[in-house]
Design an enzyme around this catalytic site. Structure first.
Site, mmCIF file in Angstrom:
data_model
loop_
_atom_site.group_PDB
_atom_site.id
_atom_site.type_symbol
_atom_site.label_atom_id
_atom_site.label_comp_id
_atom_site.label_asym_id
_atom_site.label_seq_id
_atom_site.Cartn_x
_atom_site.Cartn_y
_atom_site.Cartn_z
ATOM 1 N N ARG A 87 0.834 -1.208 0.000
ATOM 2 C CA ARG A 87 0.000 0.000 0.000
ATOM 3 C C ARG A 87 0.871 1.262 0.000
ATOM 4 O O ARG A 87 0.528 2.277 -0.588
ATOM 5 C CB ARG A 87 -0.994 -0.045 1.157
ATOM 6 N N THR A 93 -5.473 5.815 -2.558
ATOM 7 C CA THR A 93 -6.498 5.381 -3.528
ATOM 8 C C THR A 93 -6.772 6.474 -4.552
ATOM 9 O O THR A 93 -6.895 6.211 -5.739
ATOM 10 C CB THR A 93 -7.809 5.027 -2.785
ATOM 11 N N ARG A 104 0.546 4.838 -8.111
ATOM 12 C CA ARG A 104 -0.645 5.587 -8.514
ATOM 13 C C ARG A 104 -0.303 7.015 -8.926
ATOM 14 O O ARG A 104 -0.918 7.561 -9.852
ATOM 15 C CB ARG A 104 -1.684 5.553 -7.394
ATOM 16 N N HIS A 117 -4.932 -2.186 -7.951
ATOM 17 C CA HIS A 117 -5.623 -2.526 -6.712
ATOM 18 C C HIS A 117 -4.614 -3.177 -5.783
ATOM 19 O O HIS A 117 -3.725 -3.894 -6.240
ATOM 20 C CB HIS A 117 -6.762 -3.513 -7.003
HETATM 21 P P1 CMP Z 1 -9.193 -0.408 -5.288
HETATM 22 O O1 CMP Z 1 -7.945 -0.455 -4.479
HETATM 23 O O2 CMP Z 1 -9.285 -1.282 -6.479
HETATM 24 O O3 CMP Z 1 -10.436 -0.754 -4.323
HETATM 25 C C1 CMP Z 1 -11.739 -0.299 -4.573
HETATM 26 C C2 CMP Z 1 -11.785 0.697 -5.675
HETATM 27 O O4 CMP Z 1 -12.933 1.509 -5.697
HETATM 28 C C3 CMP Z 1 -10.641 1.698 -5.485
HETATM 29 O O5 CMP Z 1 -9.428 1.082 -5.752
HETATM 30 C C4 CMP Z 1 -11.059 2.804 -6.426
HETATM 31 O O6 CMP Z 1 -10.732 2.513 -7.760
HETATM 32 C C5 CMP Z 1 -12.574 2.759 -6.254
HETATM 33 N N1 CMP Z 1 -13.007 3.810 -5.337
HETATM 34 C C6 CMP Z 1 -12.909 3.826 -4.008
HETATM 35 N N2 CMP Z 1 -13.448 4.948 -3.496
HETATM 36 C C7 CMP Z 1 -13.909 5.648 -4.549
HETATM 37 C C8 CMP Z 1 -14.565 6.887 -4.683
HETATM 38 N N3 CMP Z 1 -14.858 7.627 -3.606
HETATM 39 N N4 CMP Z 1 -14.866 7.307 -5.915
HETATM 40 C C9 CMP Z 1 -14.574 6.553 -7.004
HETATM 41 N N5 CMP Z 1 -13.952 5.346 -6.937
HETATM 42 C C10 CMP Z 1 -13.627 4.910 -5.727
#
Ligand code: CMP
Length: 140
Positions: A87, A93, A104, A117
């Protein structure tokens, strides 16, 4: 492998932009060992099952549409302290909040199209790895 394993997906836009090699290189150089690797594509139904924990959230539909929009790479990675270290390597994220030099920050387009992810717990890493890989595909 508890505590030493995480699961990742290189998402469709990162694949489309030809970043897969650069991302896998960063993963290796950060000390992760690839225990399983798959180039694949998932349906909307499969994406919804994988992200079931987010069902009902405002971004869910978009996420499912995006994750089924093109090929992905999935991998099981091994390293001490894998969840936290991965992470740290991939960054926040939301790429706007990701630190300089993270996956990212370098390769994401948006919150949904955030390049990769990474599992958020040992338990989820195991569930996510089992979603994509059977025993014969994991090289211990
Ligand atoms: P990931 O680590 O794949 O886990 C869940 C995914 O949901 C995250 O990455 C993002 O791509 C998406 N995500 C999480 N929160 C949001 C948000 N507030 N708006 C749009 N996409 C989101």
């Amino acid at each position: 492998m508890a505590g030493n394993m995480t699961f990742t997906i290189i998402k469709p836009t990162a694949i489309k932009n030809n970043y897969a090699g650069a991302i896998l290189k960063m993963i290796n150089e950060a000390g992760f060992v690839i225990k399983a690797l798959k180039f694949t594509r998932i349906s909307k139904t499969q994406a919804a099952a994988f992200y079931a924990v987010h069902e009902g959230k405002p971004f869910f539909k978009n996420l499912i549409k995006f994750m089924s929009s093109g090929p992905i790479i999935t991998a099981i990675l091994e390293k001490e302290n894998a969840i936290e270290d991965f992470r740290e390597l991939i960054g926040a994220t939301n790429p706007e909040n990701a630190k300089e030099g993270t996956v990212r920050k370098l390769f994401a387009c948006s919150m949904t199209e955030n390049a990769v992810h990474g599992s958020d717990s040992d338990e989820n890493a195991q569930i996510e790895a089992d979603f994509f890989f059977n025993r014969l595909e994991i090289y211990y």
